[in-house]
Enzyme design. Structure first.
Site, mmCIF file in Angstrom:
data_model
loop_
_atom_site.group_PDB
_atom_site.id
_atom_site.type_symbol
_atom_site.label_atom_id
_atom_site.label_comp_id
_atom_site.label_asym_id
_atom_site.label_seq_id
_atom_site.Cartn_x
_atom_site.Cartn_y
_atom_site.Cartn_z
ATOM 1 N N HIS A 41 0.824 -1.203 0.000
ATOM 2 C CA HIS A 41 0.000 0.000 0.000
ATOM 3 C C HIS A 41 0.864 1.262 0.000
ATOM 4 O O HIS A 41 1.040 1.913 1.035
ATOM 5 C CB HIS A 41 -0.947 -0.008 1.206
ATOM 6 N N HIS A 124 -9.908 -5.365 4.987
ATOM 7 C CA HIS A 124 -8.504 -5.235 4.596
ATOM 8 C C HIS A 124 -8.096 -6.508 3.843
ATOM 9 O O HIS A 124 -8.477 -7.618 4.243
ATOM 10 C CB HIS A 124 -7.624 -5.044 5.842
ATOM 11 N N GLU A 126 -5.476 -8.298 3.715
ATOM 12 C CA GLU A 126 -4.820 -9.359 4.503
ATOM 13 C C GLU A 126 -5.853 -10.143 5.310
ATOM 14 O O GLU A 126 -5.788 -11.375 5.399
ATOM 15 C CB GLU A 126 -3.772 -8.751 5.441
#
Ligand code: SF4
Length: 315
Positions: A41, A124, A126
């Protein structure tokens, strides 16, 4: 103006590895090389890779059949890996090994019949990848207030894993509440919050006691960079998250004599240098780096000599 640089700051081993994998793929295969989600990111990292021929997509269906496709450092679910294979994509896995370790524990707990909770930020990438390692429904917990209403099959068989980039302080509070509700909860031997997150937050915590203002270099969607800003603010030190020097507002510096600078795990060091150069253009500065943890962790980058073999879904 006194400038104090946090130590450690910036790139972690997982980010270095993921970016190197895309560079290597671009050298080894004819561009474009597709990357599912942002490889890390950071807008500057993405821009540089785009320039070299990387194409970032949010959906596998945007990728032509047979194209080389890299999975980002955040990891992907088994369903995504399987769909990529069914679509005929030639995949390369750049998941950080520390995220893969969380995946393995997630699978182990699930196979042993535990209800596994994922502590992290809903949505998110992940967290989505971690939840998607198992077939059953998985509860994602973001706040301590959600714990009382959690539904589990057997309170004696509950385990948890966490996102690797959480706030160390907030997570400790949440885990205390979790242990109160589930005294038998299965915990990892060592926290899933990774070494890079832990070290960078500890450095900013100390930095916040030394300076009047903190600048965190990192992108707005970077989880670990946002946590660094929060760590500083929790210690009552004004802190701003900036992508680069271009986002600095000179009004922040009224009455400020010392500035601390840190960078998220996905922010390149040249952006920190850019911030120092900006400060130098405003007037005389002295720059020093604080004492801090030396990091010696690195992850090997696959050679990519042969054809991409893909991430094998399943156990
Ligand atoms: Fe890996 Fe931690 Fe870096 Fe994420 S922040 S890529 S888990 S080392």
């Amino acid at each position: 103006m006194q400038v104090v640089l946090a130590k450690p700051r910036g790139f972690c081993a997982g980010v270095n590895r993921a970016i190197s994998i895309v560079h290597r793929a671009l050298e080894r295969f004819t561009p474009p090389v597709y990357v599912l989600h942002e490889i890390v990111h950071n807008t500057h990292v993405l821009e540089e890779l785009r320039h070299r021929g990387a194409v970032f997509v949010e959906e596998l269906e945007e990728i032509p059949t047979g194209a080389v496709t890299v999975f980002s450092a955040h990891g992907v679910s088994r369903a995504v890996a399987e769909r990529a294979r069914n679509l005929g994509l030639r995949t390369i896995d750049a998941t950080c090994p520390l995220v893969s370790k969380v995946h393995r524990r997630m699978i182990r707990l699930y196979d042993q019949g535990y209800d596994v909770l994922v502590i992290g930020h809903k949505g998110h990438p992940e967290v989505e990848g971690t939840c998607g390692q198992v077939d059953g429904p998985v509860a994602v917990v973001s706040r301590a207030s959600e714990i009382d209403t959690l539904q589990v099959r057997d309170p004696q068989r509950v385990g948890y894993v966490t996102q690797t980039t959480l706030s160390v302080d907030d997570t400790e509070e949440l885990l205390k509440a979790l242990r109160r509700r589930f005294p038998q909860i299965s915990e990892p031997e060592r926290t899933d919050i990774c070494y890079a997150t832990t070290n960078r937050q500890a450095a900013v915590r100390r930095l916040a006691d030394q300076v009047d203002l903190i600048l965190i270099v990192g992108s707005k969607n970077s989880s670990n960079s946002n946590r660094l800003r929060e760590v500083a603010q929790l210690r009552q030190t004004p802190a701003y998250l900036i992508d680069d020097a271009g986002e600095i507002d000179p009004r922040w510096f009224a009455g400020v004599h010392s500035v601390g600078i840190s960078a998220g795990a996905s922010a390149p060091e040249h952006l920190v240098t850019g911030v120092i150069d900006w400060l130098r253009r405003q007037g005389p500065v002295t720059v020093m780096e604080m004492e801090g943890e030396e990091e010696h962790i690195s992850f090997c980058v696959p050679e990519l000599d042969g054809e991409p073999t893909g991430l094998q879904p399943g156990r």
